[in-house]
Motif scaffolding. Structure first.
Motif, PDB file in Angstrom:
ATOM      1  N   LYS A 228     -17.886  35.336  29.020  1.00 55.57           N
ATOM      2  CA  LYS A 228     -16.949  35.549  30.111  1.00 55.57           C
ATOM      3  C   LYS A 228     -15.553  35.785  29.527  1.00 55.57           C
ATOM      4  CE  LYS A 228     -19.979  34.822  33.366  1.00 55.57           C
ATOM      5  NZ  LYS A 228     -20.460  35.948  34.215  1.00 55.57           N
ATOM      6  N   ARG A 230     -11.827  35.385  29.039  1.00 58.94           N
ATOM      7  CA  ARG A 230     -10.931  34.258  29.297  1.00 58.94           C
ATOM      8  C   ARG A 230      -9.453  34.647  29.238  1.00 58.94           C
ATOM      9  NH1 ARG A 230     -13.104  28.677  27.211  1.00 58.94           N
ATOM     10  NH2 ARG A 230     -15.297  28.813  27.813  1.00 58.94           N
ATOM     11  N   LYS A 266     -12.508  44.067  32.188  1.00 55.49           N
ATOM     12  CA  LYS A 266     -13.210  42.777  32.270  1.00 55.49           C
ATOM     13  C   LYS A 266     -14.680  43.010  32.629  1.00 55.49           C
ATOM     14  CE  LYS A 266     -13.223  38.363  34.836  1.00 55.49           C
ATOM     15  NZ  LYS A 266     -14.538  38.498  35.492  1.00 55.49           N
ATOM     16  N   GLU A 270     -17.909  42.008  30.143  1.00 51.58           N
ATOM     17  CA  GLU A 270     -18.915  41.040  30.593  1.00 51.58           C
ATOM     18  C   GLU A 270     -20.273  41.705  30.795  1.00 51.58           C
ATOM     19  OE1 GLU A 270     -17.229  38.932  33.916  1.00 51.58           O
ATOM     20  OE2 GLU A 270     -15.856  37.785  32.620  1.00 51.58           O
ATOM     21  N   ALA A 328     -12.948  27.553  31.083  1.00 51.27           N
ATOM     22  CA  ALA A 328     -11.706  28.252  31.381  1.00 51.27           C
ATOM     23  C   ALA A 328     -11.972  29.442  32.285  1.00 51.27           C
ATOM     24  CB  ALA A 328     -11.025  28.722  30.097  1.00 51.27           C
ATOM     25  N   GLU A 329     -11.073  29.646  33.223  1.00 50.49           N
ATOM     26  CA  GLU A 329     -11.097  30.841  34.047  1.00 50.49           C
ATOM     27  C   GLU A 329     -10.289  31.944  33.363  1.00 50.49           C
ATOM     28  OE1 GLU A 329     -12.899  31.037  36.806  1.00 50.49           O
ATOM     29  OE2 GLU A 329     -13.563  28.962  36.485  1.00 50.49           O
ATOM     30  N   LEU A 330     -10.349  33.132  33.923  1.00 51.09           N
ATOM     31  CA  LEU A 330      -9.595  34.248  33.366  1.00 51.09           C
ATOM     32  C   LEU A 330      -8.094  34.027  33.521  1.00 51.09           C
ATOM     33  CD1 LEU A 330      -9.313  37.154  32.243  1.00 51.09           C
ATOM     34  CD2 LEU A 330      -9.504  37.960  34.610  1.00 51.09           C
ATOM     35  N   THR A 331      -7.357  34.258  32.424  1.00 53.57           N
ATOM     36  CA  THR A 331      -5.900  34.275  32.450  1.00 53.57           C
ATOM     37  C   THR A 331      -5.432  35.688  32.139  1.00 53.57           C
ATOM     38  OG1 THR A 331      -5.671  31.960  31.764  1.00 53.57           O
ATOM     39  CG2 THR A 331      -3.791  33.420  31.366  1.00 53.57           C
TER      40      THR A 331
END
Length: 409
Positions: A228, A230, A266, A270, A328-331
Motif C-alpha cells: 500500500k 504510504r 497510487k 498498488e 499507516a494511511e497515505l500521506t
C-alpha cells in the motif's frame, strides 16, 4: 512491536542520493550511516553523516554481493541494520537475492520480476498503456535494425537506453545520459556512437515533448511491505543539470501538489504490487494538457531529499514500516519548499520563467530552501572546500553545456 535499538542504516552506493538518505537518517535518528558500493564518490567523502564502509568493484555480481552483505552483517552484530538501495542496479541485486538478505537486514524492495518489468523502459511503457497512463509516442531500435528504422513521428527525437544499468557501465566519446537528435543525420551519428560501446541492448526513441525544464515533474513514493502506498511527494523541477552524465537529474525543485495525478499513480503502484521506494519522471505536455510519463526508477530519486527537506522524512517512513511495523494511511506531501543542488545564482541566470523564479526567491528569503550537499552539522574544512569548488563548478558546466543534448560537446 519491534523496538528501535542500535539503528544502523546501510546505504548501497556513494553518490548524492546516498548523501541525501544519510541526511534523512541523521535528521530523524541522529545516527551515522554506513555505505557499501562499487566505488567512493566525492558527494559522500569527508562526511560525519555517512562513512564508506566497503568498496567492492565487483559488487554487481550476485555471488560477490551476497558474500559482502553477509560479511558486513557479521561484522556489525547487535545492530538493527536497515538496508536502502540508492541505485537501480542495487535494487535489482536486493530483489534477486532477497532470500539471502532476509533475517540479516530490514528492507523493502520489489520482486525481481517486477523490478525487471518496470526498470526496462519498453516494459514500463507497456504497463503505462495497460493502466491508462500517458507517455510520449515511443518507438525502439536494436543494434541489428537501427540503420533501417523509420520513425513514426517527426524530429526532434529523444534517444536513450532502455537498460539504464547496462548503459551506466558503458563508455564512448561524448556519452550523455539522454540525447536529442534534431534530424536523421544526428540520429544516425548518436546511435552509431552508442552501439560502438559495450551497450548492445535496445534503445528507446521518443517524441520530444516541447517546453522548458520547468514543465517536468518528479514524483517520489514509498510503498509498504503490504504494497500500500504510504507517502507521495511531487516536485516541479526548475532546471536540470547540464553535464553529459547529469542530463535528466534536477538542479532545483519546488514542492507542489496534484491530487488527481497522485491518485492515478497510487492506483498504478498498488495494482502492480510495488514495494519500497519509487521515483517517476514526467513532463507536462501543453498541447493536450496531460502529463507524459518518461520513466520509473525502482528507488527514491537522486533529488528525493526534497521530500525530507519539506518535512516528510523518507527514513522515518521506511523505518516505521520495515522495523517498527506501524500501520499507516497515505500521506500526500503538501508543504511548499525549495530544494537545490546547484547554487541560487544558477537559477537567477538560467531559469526563464520569472514567476517561478519569484517563488523560489521568496522561499529562499523565508528560510524554506535546502541544499542537497550542504549540511551545517556536517561541516569540516575539507568538506567545506569541496562544497565551494562544487558550487562554483556549476557556472562553468552551465556555460559549456546548457541546452546541449547532441553528440558533440
Amino acid at each position: 512491536m519491534e523496538q528501535l535499538t542500535n539503528l544502523l542504516p546501510v546505504l548501497l552506493g556513494s553518490d548524492a542520493n546516498v548523501y541525501g538518505m544519510a541526511r534523512s537518517f541523521y535528521m530523524e535518528y541522529g545516527v551515522t550511516s554506513l555505505a557499501i558500493g562499487k566505488g567512493a564518490l566525492a558527494a559522500t567523502a569527508n562526511s560525519r553523516l555517512v562513512k564508506i564502509a566497503v568498496v567492492e568493484p565487483r559488487l554487481e555480481e550476485d555471488e560477490v554481493f551476497v558474500a559482502v552483505m553477509k560479511q558486513f552483517a557479521a561484522d556489525h552484530p547487535n545492530t538493527t541494520r536497515v538496508l536502502v538501495s540508492c541505485g537501480d542496479n542495487y535494487t535489482g541485486l536486493m530483489a534477486r537475492n532477497r532470500a539471502a538478505l532476509e533475517g540479516l537486514y530490514h528492507f523493502a524492495c520489489p520482486t525481481p520480476e517486477l523490478w525487471e518489468q518496470l526498470d526496462m523502459k519498453e516494459n514500463f511503457y507497456k504497463a503505462c498503456e495497460a493502466h491508462g497512463i500517458a507517455f510520449p509516442r515511443t518507438f525502439g531500435c536494436t543494434a541489428e535494425n537501427w540503420r533501417t528504422v523509420q520513425l513514426p513521428f517527426d524530429f526532434p527525437c529523444i534517444v536513450k537506453a532502455s537498460n539504464s544499468v547496462a548503459y551506466w557501465n558503458c563508455k564512448f566519446p561524448h556519452k550523455k545520459k539522454v540525447f536529442i537528435a534534431n534530424n536523421r543525420q544526428e540520429f544516425e551519428e548518436i546511435v552509431a556512437a552508442i552501439y560502438s560501446s559495450s551497450y548492445q541492448d535496445s534503445l528507446v526513441l521518443q517524441e520530444y515533448i516541447p517546453g522548458e525544464d520547468c514543465q517536468m515533474r518528479v514524483l517520489n513514493c514509498y510503498s509498504g511491505l503490504d504494497h500500500k502506498v504510504r507517502l507521495m511527494a511531487l516536485g516541479r523541477p526548475l532546471l536540470e543539470e547540464q553535464t553529459p552524465e547529469g542530463i535528466g537529474n534536477y538542479a532545483a525543485i519546488l514542492s507542489v501538489k496534484d491530487e488527481e495525478l497522485m491518485g492515478r499513480m497510487k492506483a498504478f503502484l498498488e495494482d502492480v504490487g510495488w514495494e519500497g521506494f519509487s521515483n517517476f519522471d514526467m513532463k507536462y505536455d501543453v498541447r493536450d494538457g496531460q502529463y507524459k510519463m518518461f520513466e520509473m526508477n525502482p528507488r527514491q530519486g537522486r533529488s528525493s531529499f526534497f521530500v525530507t527537506a519539506s518535512g516528510y522524512n523518507l527514513a522515518k517512513w521506511l523505518v516505521d514500516d520495515v522495523v517498527l511495523h506501524k500501520p499507516a494511511e497515505l500521506t500526500i506531501a503538501d508543504t511548499q519548499s525549495l530544494w537545490m543542488i546547484a547554487p541560487a545564482g544558477i537559477l537567477r541566470r538560467y531559469l526563464k520563467d520569472k514567476d517561478l523564479l519569484a517563488q523560489a526567491e521568496a522561499l529562499i528569503r523565508a528560510g524554506k530552501a535546502s541544499h542537497q550537499l550542504f549540511c551545517k552539522e556536517d561541516f569540516s574544512l575539507k568538506r567545506g572546500i569541496w562544497y565551494i569548488k562544487n558550487q562554483l563548478n556549476n557556472y562553468r558546466k552551465y556555460k559549456r553545456y546548457f541546452g546541449n543534448k547532441s553528440l558533440k560537446d
